[in-house]
Design a protein around this motif. Structure first.
Motif, PDB file in Angstrom:
ATOM      1  N   HIS A 139       1.146  -0.897   0.115  1.00  0.00           N
ATOM      2  CA  HIS A 139       0.121   0.146   0.448  1.00  0.00           C
ATOM      3  C   HIS A 139       1.392   1.179  -0.199  1.00  0.00           C
ATOM      4  N   TYR A 140       0.390   2.107  -1.308  1.00  0.00           N
ATOM      5  CA  TYR A 140       0.834   3.274  -0.501  1.00  0.00           C
ATOM      6  C   TYR A 140      -0.075   4.622   0.253  1.00  0.00           C
ATOM      7  N   GLY A 141      -0.277   4.714   1.531  1.00  0.00           N
ATOM      8  CA  GLY A 141      -0.876   5.661   2.134  1.00  0.00           C
ATOM      9  C   GLY A 141      -2.447   4.281   2.306  1.00  0.00           C
ATOM     10  N   ARG A 171      -3.791   0.823  -2.312  1.00  0.00           N
ATOM     11  CA  ARG A 171      -3.647  -0.359  -2.302  1.00  0.00           C
ATOM     12  C   ARG A 171      -2.561  -0.593  -4.305  1.00  0.00           C
ATOM     13  N   ALA A 172      -1.299  -0.768  -4.268  1.00  0.00           N
ATOM     14  CA  ALA A 172      -0.619  -0.433  -5.564  1.00  0.00           C
ATOM     15  C   ALA A 172      -0.170  -2.343  -5.691  1.00  0.00           C
ATOM     16  N   LEU A 173      -0.745  -3.149  -5.250  1.00  0.00           N
ATOM     17  CA  LEU A 173      -0.035  -4.475  -5.580  1.00  0.00           C
ATOM     18  C   LEU A 173      -0.979  -5.476  -4.808  1.00  0.00           C
ATOM     19  N   PRO A 209       1.330  -3.086 -18.112  1.00  0.00           N
ATOM     20  CA  PRO A 209       0.975  -2.037 -18.320  1.00  0.00           C
ATOM     21  C   PRO A 209       1.211  -1.284 -17.203  1.00  0.00           C
ATOM     22  N   SER A 210       1.694   0.164 -17.934  1.00  0.00           N
ATOM     23  CA  SER A 210       2.173   1.341 -17.301  1.00  0.00           C
ATOM     24  C   SER A 210       1.444   1.621 -15.828  1.00  0.00           C
ATOM     25  N   GLY A 211       2.268   1.593 -14.564  1.00  0.00           N
ATOM     26  CA  GLY A 211       1.148   2.114 -13.676  1.00  0.00           C
ATOM     27  C   GLY A 211       0.997   0.278 -12.804  1.00  0.00           C
ATOM     28  N   CYS A 212       1.171  -1.077 -12.967  1.00  0.00           N
ATOM     29  CA  CYS A 212       0.551  -1.945 -12.382  1.00  0.00           C
ATOM     30  C   CYS A 212       1.382  -2.528 -11.307  1.00  0.00           C
ATOM     31  N   GLY A 213       2.476  -1.758 -10.689  1.00  0.00           N
ATOM     32  CA  GLY A 213       2.911  -2.412  -9.819  1.00  0.00           C
ATOM     33  C   GLY A 213       4.407  -2.668  -9.784  1.00  0.00           C
ATOM     34  N   LYS A 214       4.452  -2.700 -11.332  1.00  0.00           N
ATOM     35  CA  LYS A 214       6.261  -3.697 -11.652  1.00  0.00           C
ATOM     36  C   LYS A 214       7.133  -3.516 -11.062  1.00  0.00           C
ATOM     37  N   SER A 215       7.080  -1.852 -10.960  1.00  0.00           N
ATOM     38  CA  SER A 215       8.644  -1.696  -9.716  1.00  0.00           C
ATOM     39  C   SER A 215       8.153  -2.286  -8.737  1.00  0.00           C
ATOM     40  N   THR A 216       7.229  -1.181  -8.423  1.00  0.00           N
ATOM     41  CA  THR A 216       7.073  -1.356  -7.302  1.00  0.00           C
ATOM     42  C   THR A 216       7.285  -2.974  -6.558  1.00  0.00           C
ATOM     43  N   PHE A 217       6.556  -4.598  -7.708  1.00  0.00           N
ATOM     44  CA  PHE A 217       7.241  -5.028  -6.964  1.00  0.00           C
ATOM     45  C   PHE A 217       8.697  -5.607  -6.688  1.00  0.00           C
ATOM     46  N   LEU A 218       9.305  -5.232  -8.171  1.00  0.00           N
ATOM     47  CA  LEU A 218      10.625  -4.973  -7.882  1.00  0.00           C
ATOM     48  C   LEU A 218      11.472  -4.390  -6.399  1.00  0.00           C
ATOM     49  N   ARG A 219      10.596  -3.305  -6.307  1.00  0.00           N
ATOM     50  CA  ARG A 219      11.661  -2.425  -4.675  1.00  0.00           C
ATOM     51  C   ARG A 219      11.186  -3.379  -3.917  1.00  0.00           C
ATOM     52  N   CYS A 220      10.170  -4.024  -3.599  1.00  0.00           N
ATOM     53  CA  CYS A 220      10.088  -5.293  -2.594  1.00  0.00           C
ATOM     54  C   CYS A 220      10.828  -6.347  -2.017  1.00  0.00           C
ATOM     55  N   GLN A 245      12.760   2.474   2.358  1.00  0.00           N
ATOM     56  CA  GLN A 245      12.585   4.435   1.924  1.00  0.00           C
ATOM     57  C   GLN A 245      11.427   4.992   1.663  1.00  0.00           C
ATOM     58  N   ILE A 246      10.275   4.800   1.190  1.00  0.00           N
ATOM     59  CA  ILE A 246       9.336   5.493   1.092  1.00  0.00           C
ATOM     60  C   ILE A 246       8.365   5.346   1.982  1.00  0.00           C
ATOM     61  N   ASP A 247       8.390   6.761   2.323  1.00  0.00           N
ATOM     62  CA  ASP A 247       7.641   7.009   4.206  1.00  0.00           C
ATOM     63  C   ASP A 247       6.161   6.452   3.750  1.00  0.00           C
ATOM     64  N   PHE A 292      17.869   1.620 -12.107  1.00  0.00           N
ATOM     65  CA  PHE A 292      16.480   1.742 -11.057  1.00  0.00           C
ATOM     66  C   PHE A 292      15.851   2.186 -13.218  1.00  0.00           C
ATOM     67  N   GLN A 293      14.982   2.300 -13.179  1.00  0.00           N
ATOM     68  CA  GLN A 293      13.644   2.333 -14.324  1.00  0.00           C
ATOM     69  C   GLN A 293      14.778   3.681 -15.179  1.00  0.00           C
ATOM     70  N   ARG A 294      15.026   4.288 -14.205  1.00  0.00           N
ATOM     71  CA  ARG A 294      16.096   6.208 -14.990  1.00  0.00           C
ATOM     72  C   ARG A 294      16.994   6.080 -14.172  1.00  0.00           C
ATOM     73  N   ASP A 354      15.317  -2.676 -13.820  1.00  0.00           N
ATOM     74  CA  ASP A 354      13.924  -2.362 -14.484  1.00  0.00           C
ATOM     75  C   ASP A 354      13.847  -0.921 -15.342  1.00  0.00           C
ATOM     76  N   GLU A 355      13.753  -2.153 -16.623  1.00  0.00           N
ATOM     77  CA  GLU A 355      13.307  -1.866 -17.892  1.00  0.00           C
ATOM     78  C   GLU A 355      14.863  -0.803 -17.910  1.00  0.00           C
ATOM     79  N   PRO A 356      16.372  -1.749 -18.118  1.00  0.00           N
ATOM     80  CA  PRO A 356      17.508  -1.535 -17.970  1.00  0.00           C
ATOM     81  C   PRO A 356      17.490  -0.599 -19.968  1.00  0.00           C
ATOM     82  N   THR A 399      10.053  -5.722 -18.245  1.00  0.00           N
ATOM     83  CA  THR A 399      10.334  -4.924 -19.926  1.00  0.00           C
ATOM     84  C   THR A 399       9.159  -4.509 -20.234  1.00  0.00           C
ATOM     85  N   HIS A 400       8.569  -3.687 -21.336  1.00  0.00           N
ATOM     86  CA  HIS A 400       7.612  -3.373 -22.047  1.00  0.00           C
ATOM     87  C   HIS A 400       7.611  -3.347 -22.886  1.00  0.00           C
ATOM     88  N   ASN A 401       8.903  -4.459 -23.395  1.00  0.00           N
ATOM     89  CA  ASN A 401       8.928  -5.236 -24.715  1.00  0.00           C
ATOM     90  C   ASN A 401       8.858  -6.497 -24.701  1.00  0.00           C
TER      91      ASN A 401
HETATM   92  N1  LIG Z   1       6.501   6.455  -4.018  1.00  0.00           N
HETATM   93  C1  LIG Z   1       5.139   6.486  -4.393  1.00  0.00           C
HETATM   94  N2  LIG Z   1       3.370   6.269  -3.802  1.00  0.00           N
HETATM   95  C2  LIG Z   1       2.790   6.830  -3.587  1.00  0.00           C
HETATM   96  N3  LIG Z   1       2.464   6.081  -4.589  1.00  0.00           N
HETATM   97  C3  LIG Z   1       3.152   5.453  -5.801  1.00  0.00           C
HETATM   98  C4  LIG Z   1       4.571   5.597  -5.563  1.00  0.00           C
HETATM   99  N4  LIG Z   1       5.434   4.501  -6.086  1.00  0.00           N
HETATM  100  C5  LIG Z   1       4.649   4.269  -6.866  1.00  0.00           C
HETATM  101  N5  LIG Z   1       2.847   4.693  -6.931  1.00  0.00           N
HETATM  102  C6  LIG Z   1       1.640   4.033  -7.578  1.00  0.00           C
HETATM  103  O1  LIG Z   1       2.248   3.015  -7.287  1.00  0.00           O
HETATM  104  C7  LIG Z   1       1.635   2.125  -8.338  1.00  0.00           C
HETATM  105  C8  LIG Z   1       2.337   1.902  -8.818  1.00  0.00           C
HETATM  106  O2  LIG Z   1       3.599   2.209  -9.660  1.00  0.00           O
HETATM  107  P1  LIG Z   1       4.544   1.228 -10.277  1.00  0.00           P
HETATM  108  O3  LIG Z   1       5.448   2.595 -10.742  1.00  0.00           O
HETATM  109  O4  LIG Z   1       5.200   0.057  -9.619  1.00  0.00           O
HETATM  110  O5  LIG Z   1       4.358   1.183 -11.858  1.00  0.00           O
HETATM  111  P2  LIG Z   1       5.333   0.014 -12.605  1.00  0.00           P
HETATM  112  O6  LIG Z   1       3.927  -0.884 -13.173  1.00  0.00           O
HETATM  113  O7  LIG Z   1       6.598  -0.028 -12.410  1.00  0.00           O
HETATM  114  O8  LIG Z   1       4.811   1.452 -14.257  1.00  0.00           O
HETATM  115  P3  LIG Z   1       5.562   1.628 -15.502  1.00  0.00           P
HETATM  116  O9  LIG Z   1       5.681   0.723 -16.212  1.00  0.00           O
HETATM  117  O10 LIG Z   1       5.361   2.925 -15.580  1.00  0.00           O
HETATM  118  O11 LIG Z   1       6.977   2.177 -14.851  1.00  0.00           O
HETATM  119  C9  LIG Z   1       0.985   3.307  -9.883  1.00  0.00           C
HETATM  120  O12 LIG Z   1      -0.714   3.813  -9.349  1.00  0.00           O
HETATM  121  C10 LIG Z   1       1.793   4.402  -9.218  1.00  0.00           C
HETATM  122  O13 LIG Z   1       1.145   5.803  -8.808  1.00  0.00           O
END
Ligand SMILES: Nc1ncnc2c1ncn2[C@@H]1O[C@H](COP(=O)(O)OP(=O)(O)OP(=O)(O)O)[C@@H](O)[C@H]1O
Ligand SMILES: [Mg+2]
Lengths: 280, 297
Positions: free
Chosen positions: A43-45, A48-50, A68-79, A86-88, A121-123, A200-202, A231-233
């Motif tokens: 959860h972010y606050g 629910r992200a995942l 798809p974008s925003g579905c939580g891929k990066s979030t999962f990876l960072r877990c 480090q994200i409050d 990282f992605q960026r 993350d999308e290297p 990857t998006h590819n």
């Molecule tokens: N630091 C954060 N604080 C609050 N919400 C976040 C934070 N990081 C991500 N989210 C939310 O969590 C959800 C998943 O984000 P995430 O970055 O994991 O997506 P992604 O699958 O990696 O997308 P993309 O392909 O665009 O990179 C998004 O709805 C995003 O708004």
């Protein structure tokens, strides 16, 4: 490449054998999954992200994460390496076992964990230091400073960047192009030899040639390391991965299976739609 | 030339007139400031130049002797050295504590209500009138700890004065370091301190230095807190160290400017030129530092 390998210095050979012996330790447990994810949710606050995720990520294989974008891929990876600590506002529930140890146990030091699980990282995020110091950073931090030059060169070669930077290692990394910075960050992450590499999308800012080189690197890495790559590819996922996880909107892991199954015969209709481009 | 009357339906006359009026208004405001500053500097330069020309005040005496009761023997060196000592001690007292607090607030402190309260109050402290700091030091250090009116007491007052400015500008410099860099560092297995030491601070240090220099440039011209603490208005001796009594550039100017007799006024003008030159060079150094490193982030 073979002629270069013959001219390897003794020092480098020593490092190789050292790493080989570390690897054979790892091989004894090769058939267990290295990462077991159990009911992991994020959860972010209040958001629910995942949704609860369950997955077994095999050792020394490439696992691709698509969706798809925003579905939580990066979030999962960072877990996986607890970068979410480090994200409050971020709270993680469930368990994630690394070699059978839950990394969210109180006695696990995230710093130690991250020395075994590296991340790209992605960026691209090079430090405002020289190219050399960027790659040597993790090695110095972890106190692996013997044969620094050799290790730095090796990491840069593997990240397909060496030929472009070998005569300007002292220049600022910030003067590199975006694609070069991305490969520099790969070199920085692999230099200290982590056991698992999260990417993350290297290849998102790379031209086809550099992409091909990075894909070679990933295949190469998978002989000794576990790689998890976002990857998006689709073609890339199909080309390089052994397993594929498909997340769909809402942060749900919809299907996780062998890559061939996912791409040729997915069980889930939504996954098929996504892969064939009818969705997302 | 086809298309005559193509844009006839678009009427921009009024919008454009308003745009021009606003432009002229802004230009006039900025010119006003610049012209006033120019007059001020010209006036001071003129008065200062009259000193050596009409009253035969010797430039060598002015720059190499302490002040005196006789205008032709009066020099500025006692005050200059006093200010140099004050600045050195002020930096030592305020820089490490200021940067340390900024690092704590930005990198360690959890984002709680207390943290936010502290941060809000720091900004308020930066706006407290300087004489208040002078009063505080007078009560606590000069009289309380019976330090007496020594140079150290003066620099404590100035250090308190610049500390909030150093903290706030250091916080800004730390905040400007992209979070991706911190992530990159901790993902390679660096501890928080290693990340701060090897990535965050090197990236933030130019900004921190710029803020510190600007704060000191303000402190060097401060008069009220020093008078409050008990600086000697006319520095007739050179200060021997932190525990000596002391004068300073701004208090010397205050003394000369209020002394009766035309020569003193010209001495004050000459002293102002020196003080302005020091301040402007400090500001220039800060700007140079910023321009030099700004592109690196
Ligand atoms: N630091 C954060 N604080 C609050 N919400 C976040 C934070 N990081 C991500 N989210 C939310 O969590 C959800 C998943 O984000 P995430 O970055 O994991 O997506 P992604 O699958 O990696 O997308 P993309 O392909 O665009 O990179 C998004 O709805 C995003 O708004
Ligand atoms: Mg992402």
């Amino acid at each position: 490449m073979s002629s270069q390998e013959q001219t390897q210095s003794n020092a480098e050979l020593e490092i190789e054998t050292e790493i080989q012996s570390e690897r054979s330790d790892r091989e004894t447990r090769a058939d267990e999954p290295v990462l077991e994810v159990r009911e992991l949710d994020v959860h972010y606050g209040d958001e629910r992200a995942l949704q609860p995720v369950n997955a077994d990520i095999p050792e020394k294989k490439v696992t691709a994460i698509i969706g798809p974008s925003g579905c939580g891929k990066s979030t999962f990876l960072r877990c996986v390496n607890r970068m979410n600590d480090q994200i409050d506002v971020c709270s993680v529930g469930g368990e994630l076992y690394f070699h059978g140890k839950n990394v969210y146990d109180d006695d696990v030091d995230p710093v130690a964990l991250r020395r075994k699980i590296g991340q790209v990282f992605q960026r691209p995020n090079p430090f405002p230091k020289s190219i050399y110091d960027n790659v040597a950073y993790g090695l110095r931090i972890q106190g692996k400073t013997d044969d620094l030059d050799t290790r730095v060169e090796r990491a840069l070669r593997r990240a397909a960047l060496w030929s472009e930077v070998e005569d300007r290692l002292d220049e600022s990394a910030l003067d590199l192009s975006g694609g070069q910075q991305q490969r520099l960050c790969i070199a920085r992450a692999i230099a200290p030899d982590p056991e698992v590499l999260l990417m993350d999308e290297p290849a998102s800012a790379l031209d086809p040639i550099a992409t091909a080189k990075v894909e070679d690197l990933i295949e190469d890495l998978a002989e000794n390391y576990t790689v998890v790559i976002v990857t998006h590819n689709m073609q890339q996922a199909a080309r390089i991965s052994d397993k594929t996880a498909v997340f769909l909107t809402g942060g749900e892991l919809v299907e996780f299976d062998d890559t061939t199954t996912i791409f040729e015969n997915p069980a889930n209709q939504a996954v098929e739609d996504y892969i064939t481009g009818k969705f997302g | 030339m086809g298309g005559d009357g193509l844009f006839e339906d678009v009427d921009l006359t009024w919008v454009k007139r308003k745009g021009t009026a606003f432009y002229l208004l802004c230009l006039a405001s900025s010119l006003f400031g610049i012209v006033m500053l120019g007059f001020l500097i010209l006036d001071v330069l003129y008065e200062a130049a009259l000193g050596p020309i009409e009253f035969e005040i010797s430039l060598t005496t002015f720059l190499t002797d302490p002040a005196s009761r006789h205008p032709e023997q009066a020099g500025y060196l006692g005050a200059i050295l006093g200010s140099v000592w004050l600045m050195v001690l002020t930096v030592i007292l305020s820089f490490f504590i200021g940067v340390g607090s900024a690092i704590y607030l930005e990198e360690y402190a959890p984002d709680t209500r207390i943290t936010r309260l502290i941060e809000a109050n720091l900004t308020n402290l930066a706006g407290v009138p300087s004489i208040v700091y002078g009063l505080l030091v007078l009560a606590v250090f000069v009289n309380g700890f019976t330090l007496g009116s020594i140079l150290l007491a003066g620099s404590i007052a100035l250090a308190l004065l610049v500390m909030p400015i150093i903290i706030v500008s250091s916080q800004e410099a730390l905040r400007a370091v992209p979070s991706g860099m911190r992530d990159g560092s901790s993902a390679t297995g660096a501890t928080r301190w290693q990340t701060i030491r090897h990535v965050v601070l090197p990236a933030a240090i130019p900004g921190i230095m710029t803020g510190t220099i600007l704060a000191l440039a303000r402190a060097i011209g401060e008069t009220a807190p020093l008078i409050m603490v008990g600086a000697i208005l006319s520095a007739i001796r050179l200060p021997s160290g932190p525990f000596d009594s002391f004068g300073s550039m701004p208090t010397q100017i205050y003394y000369w400017a209020t002394a009766p007799g035309p020569e003193w006024g010209h001495l004050a003008a000459m002293a102002i030129v020196v003080l302005l030159a020091v301040m402007l060079s400090m500001n220039a150094a800060a700007v140079l530092l910023r321009n030099r490193y700004e592109k690196d982030l």
